[in-house]
Design a protein around this motif. Structure first.
Motif, PDB file in Angstrom:
ATOM      1  N   ILE A   1      -2.748 -25.392 -11.503  1.00 20.25           N
ATOM      2  CA  ILE A   1      -3.178 -25.296 -12.874  1.00 20.25           C
ATOM      3  C   ILE A   1      -2.597 -23.978 -13.494  1.00 20.25           C
ATOM      4  O   ILE A   1      -2.684 -22.933 -12.871  1.00 20.25           O
ATOM      5  N   VAL A   2      -2.105 -23.964 -14.762  1.00 24.31           N
ATOM      6  CA  VAL A   2      -1.770 -22.591 -15.393  1.00 24.31           C
ATOM      7  C   VAL A   2      -2.446 -22.264 -16.632  1.00 24.31           C
ATOM      8  O   VAL A   2      -2.994 -23.207 -17.292  1.00 24.31           O
ATOM      9  N   LEU A   3      -2.769 -20.880 -16.764  1.00 22.89           N
ATOM     10  CA  LEU A   3      -3.711 -20.521 -17.706  1.00 22.89           C
ATOM     11  C   LEU A   3      -2.930 -19.476 -18.541  1.00 22.89           C
ATOM     12  O   LEU A   3      -2.403 -18.500 -18.013  1.00 22.89           O
ATOM     13  N   ASN A   4      -3.124 -19.624 -19.641  1.00 26.95           N
ATOM     14  CA  ASN A   4      -2.164 -18.768 -20.948  1.00 26.95           C
ATOM     15  C   ASN A   4      -3.451 -17.932 -21.290  1.00 26.95           C
ATOM     16  O   ASN A   4      -4.444 -18.256 -21.998  1.00 26.95           O
ATOM     17  N   TYR A   5      -3.465 -16.561 -20.971  1.00 25.39           N
ATOM     18  CA  TYR A   5      -4.233 -15.417 -21.258  1.00 25.39           C
ATOM     19  C   TYR A   5      -4.110 -14.735 -22.557  1.00 25.39           C
ATOM     20  O   TYR A   5      -4.639 -13.847 -22.977  1.00 25.39           O
TER      21      TYR A   5
ATOM     22  N   ALA B   1       5.827 -29.735 -11.206  1.00 24.23           N
ATOM     23  CA  ALA B   1       5.058 -30.586 -10.330  1.00 24.23           C
ATOM     24  C   ALA B   1       4.685 -29.954  -9.069  1.00 24.23           C
ATOM     25  O   ALA B   1       3.637 -30.165  -8.427  1.00 24.23           O
ATOM     26  N   ASP B   2       5.573 -29.401  -8.472  1.00 27.83           N
ATOM     27  CA  ASP B   2       5.263 -28.798  -7.114  1.00 27.83           C
ATOM     28  C   ASP B   2       4.529 -27.343  -7.287  1.00 27.83           C
ATOM     29  O   ASP B   2       4.197 -26.657  -6.249  1.00 27.83           O
ATOM     30  N   GLY B   3       4.169 -26.905  -8.214  1.00 24.06           N
ATOM     31  CA  GLY B   3       3.564 -25.641  -8.433  1.00 24.06           C
ATOM     32  C   GLY B   3       4.688 -24.363  -8.242  1.00 24.06           C
ATOM     33  O   GLY B   3       4.036 -23.191  -8.279  1.00 24.06           O
ATOM     34  N   GLU B   4       5.760 -24.423  -8.129  1.00 25.93           N
ATOM     35  CA  GLU B   4       6.587 -23.569  -7.848  1.00 25.93           C
ATOM     36  C   GLU B   4       7.119 -22.503  -8.955  1.00 25.93           C
ATOM     37  O   GLU B   4       7.528 -21.532  -8.939  1.00 25.93           O
ATOM     38  N   LYS B   5       7.296 -23.297 -10.052  1.00 23.96           N
ATOM     39  CA  LYS B   5       7.848 -22.432 -11.339  1.00 23.96           C
ATOM     40  C   LYS B   5       6.604 -22.897 -12.472  1.00 23.96           C
ATOM     41  O   LYS B   5       6.085 -23.752 -12.605  1.00 23.96           O
ATOM     42  N   PHE B   6       6.443 -21.755 -13.241  1.00 21.95           N
ATOM     43  CA  PHE B   6       5.561 -21.786 -14.239  1.00 21.95           C
ATOM     44  C   PHE B   6       5.933 -20.851 -15.459  1.00 21.95           C
ATOM     45  O   PHE B   6       6.646 -19.980 -15.396  1.00 21.95           O
ATOM     46  N   ILE B   7       6.155 -21.486 -16.680  1.00 24.25           N
ATOM     47  CA  ILE B   7       6.695 -21.209 -17.911  1.00 24.25           C
ATOM     48  C   ILE B   7       5.694 -20.921 -19.106  1.00 24.25           C
ATOM     49  O   ILE B   7       4.765 -21.590 -19.212  1.00 24.25           O
TER      50      ILE B   7
END
Length: 219
Positions: free
Chosen positions: A145-149, A181-187
């Protein structure tokens, strides 16, 4: 003289109302009996902050000031009040797991990210996080899960072992962040109009992708 007469009438009505409430079936509300009050009807459903589909596409979950409303897609125009998941506070951010009946949420009374059963509304667990997320987004696999703060940065959560990677940045509050999908990159999009990409496998500053002449509103 008129003012005195009006005040006298109002005082009489107030006294009559109290007497009527005491003598009839109604009861005066006091600190002793307020806990016994029951809701008869709700006028309105509060404001809506965000909405997501269930993985099977049969329901839409609408998060807002009262909790989470669960609507059937076949009966969106219903006048009957839909099922409400009373979270105990207003829900300000929410995401739906891509495969499982699970919602990741952040509410006013929480100190962290919470996971609830999308069928029953029951709490499944939670993860402590540093800030209040503006956007919550699952990876396609549902493992991250990615969270934009917003101005307080970004976080990547591994839902399996609950490890969290935090990074400082000033991000756009108009665009969600996304994760591979693999959790290695987030943008995520930052406030200057460029796009930042983090590599979760290394400790390094994010790659900055330029070329946009305006703010990025979606990813």
């Amino acid at each position: 003289m008129k003012r005195v007469l009006v005040l006298t009438i109002l005082a009489g009505l107030l006294v009559a109302g109290v007497v009527s409430a005491q003598d009839g079936e109604r009861e005066v509300i006091t600190t002793d009996n307020i806990s016994a009050m029951e809701m008869l009807i709700r006028l309105g459903r509060g404001s809506a902050e965000t909405a997501v589909y269930s993985p099977d596409g049969e329901h839409i979950f609408v998060a807002g000031t009262l909790g989470i409303w669960k609507y059937s897609v076949d009966d969106l125009g219903t006048e009957t009040e839909p099922e409400l998941f009373d979270i105990g506070g207003g829900v300000t951010a929410m995401a739906s797991h891509p495969d499982n009946p699970e919602l990741a949420i952040y509410d006013d009374n929480s100190d962290g990210l919470e996971f609830i059963d999308a069928n029953t509304g029951e709490l499944l667990g939670g993860v402590e996080i540093e800030n209040r997320p503006i956007f919550i987004e699952y990876s396609a696999s549902g493992d991250h899960i990615v969270l934009n703060y917003g101005s307080r940065g970004i976080a990547l959560v591994n839902t399996a072992d609950e490890t969290i990677i935090n990074s400082s940045a000033s991000l756009s509050t108009n665009a969600r962040a996304v994760v591979s999908a693999d959790g290695e990159k987030f943008i995520a999009a930052n406030t200057s109009g460029t796009i930042l990409m983090w590599d979760a496998t290394v400790e390094a500053e994010p790659m900055e992708m330029e070329g946009h002449t305006e703010r990025v509103y979606d990813l």
